[in-house]
Write an enzyme that holds these catalytic residues in place. Structure first.
Site, PDB file in Angstrom:
ATOM      1  N   ASP A  29       0.862  -1.182   0.000  1.00 54.19           N
ATOM      2  CA  ASP A  29       0.000   0.000   0.000  1.00 54.19           C
ATOM      3  C   ASP A  29       0.905   1.241   0.000  1.00 54.19           C
ATOM      4  O   ASP A  29       1.880   1.310   0.753  1.00 54.19           O
ATOM      5  CB  ASP A  29      -0.897  -0.007   1.240  1.00 54.19           C
ATOM      6  CG  ASP A  29      -2.026   1.004   1.142  1.00 54.19           C
ATOM      7  OD1 ASP A  29      -3.189   0.590   1.192  1.00 54.19           O
ATOM      8  OD2 ASP A  29      -1.744   2.215   1.027  1.00 54.19           O
ATOM      9  N   ILE A  30       0.577   2.197  -0.829  1.00 58.07           N
ATOM     10  CA  ILE A  30       1.433   3.377  -0.983  1.00 58.07           C
ATOM     11  C   ILE A  30       1.308   4.333   0.221  1.00 58.07           C
ATOM     12  O   ILE A  30       2.196   5.150   0.465  1.00 58.07           O
ATOM     13  CB  ILE A  30       1.130   4.105  -2.323  1.00 58.07           C
ATOM     14  CG1 ILE A  30       2.333   4.890  -2.815  1.00 58.07           C
ATOM     15  CG2 ILE A  30      -0.099   4.969  -2.248  1.00 58.07           C
ATOM     16  CD1 ILE A  30       3.507   4.060  -3.206  1.00 58.07           C
ATOM     17  N   HIS A  93     -10.036  -5.608  -3.059  1.00 58.07           N
ATOM     18  CA  HIS A  93      -8.700  -5.819  -2.498  1.00 58.07           C
ATOM     19  C   HIS A  93      -8.807  -6.148  -1.013  1.00 58.07           C
ATOM     20  O   HIS A  93      -9.713  -5.705  -0.329  1.00 58.07           O
ATOM     21  CB  HIS A  93      -7.792  -4.597  -2.702  1.00 58.07           C
ATOM     22  CG  HIS A  93      -8.375  -3.304  -2.244  1.00 58.07           C
ATOM     23  ND1 HIS A  93      -9.309  -2.610  -2.976  1.00 58.07           N
ATOM     24  CD2 HIS A  93      -8.183  -2.577  -1.122  1.00 58.07           C
ATOM     25  CE1 HIS A  93      -9.648  -1.513  -2.333  1.00 58.07           C
ATOM     26  NE2 HIS A  93      -8.982  -1.476  -1.191  1.00 58.07           N
ATOM     27  N   HIS A  95      -6.694  -5.855   2.526  1.00 57.58           N
ATOM     28  CA  HIS A  95      -5.570  -5.224   3.233  1.00 57.58           C
ATOM     29  C   HIS A  95      -4.972  -6.250   4.195  1.00 57.58           C
ATOM     30  O   HIS A  95      -5.701  -6.834   5.004  1.00 57.58           O
ATOM     31  CB  HIS A  95      -6.044  -4.045   4.089  1.00 57.58           C
ATOM     32  CG  HIS A  95      -6.562  -2.860   3.352  1.00 57.58           C
ATOM     33  ND1 HIS A  95      -5.823  -1.716   3.150  1.00 57.58           N
ATOM     34  CD2 HIS A  95      -7.770  -2.615   2.776  1.00 57.58           C
ATOM     35  CE1 HIS A  95      -6.544  -0.810   2.500  1.00 57.58           C
ATOM     36  NE2 HIS A  95      -7.734  -1.334   2.264  1.00 57.58           N
TER      37      HIS A  95
END
Ligand code: 5GP
Length: 130
Positions: A29-30, A93, A95
């Site tokens: 994750d950015i 998605h 996490h």
């Protein structure tokens, strides 16, 4: 229009890749909540995770499990927390977030920043163990 994650799958937008196969991709994750915060996606663009057809849906969780097992070996933590939100990016998605306490998964917390070199090093260390 293609989602940002489809553009990552297609290589149009770079990512710090952890693992991929024909159907799934895992990358950092950015805007991570914790070091090693990873997103696991189906390459097929489906908005809502529970709209994914059964086999692909099961495959996504199996793929996430493999990534989580590698993640917990690399990032010091008690376990890997799992959440599905999807309110920001309309491409299903999961996490995966290394946790020391339950508060480590609080999305209201400020995000961590890493240099590109640090992101790459984190991704490479996890990728080796997937
Ligand atoms: P959600 O849709 O589950 O609410 O959040 C989407 C997540 O994707 C956020 O944690 C956000 O930081 C991450 N994200 C959004 N755009 C990008 C991107 O271009 N690259 C990466 N690696 N992560 C992204």
């Amino acid at each position: 229009m293609a989602t940002i994650f489809t553009r990552i799958v297609q290589g149009e937008i770079p990512c710090y890749k952890i693992a991929e196969d024909d159907n799934f991709l895992a990358f950092l994750d950015i805007n991570p909540l914790q070091e090693g915060h990873t997103l696991v996606i189906p390459k097929k663009e489906v908005n809502y995770i529970f709209d994914i057809e059964d086999d692909l849906h099961a495959g996504l969780w199996n793929f996430a499990k493999k990534v989580a097992k590698a993640l917990e070996k690399v990032i010091p933590c008690q376990r890997i927390g799992v959440t599905v939100i999807g309110l920001e990016v309309p491409h299903a998605h999961i996490h995966l977030i290394p946790l020391k306490t339950m508060f480590d998964m609080d999305f209201k917390r400020s995000k961590l920043t890493f240099t590109p070199e640090e992101f790459k090093s984190i991704a490479d260390r996890i990728a080796k163990l997937v």
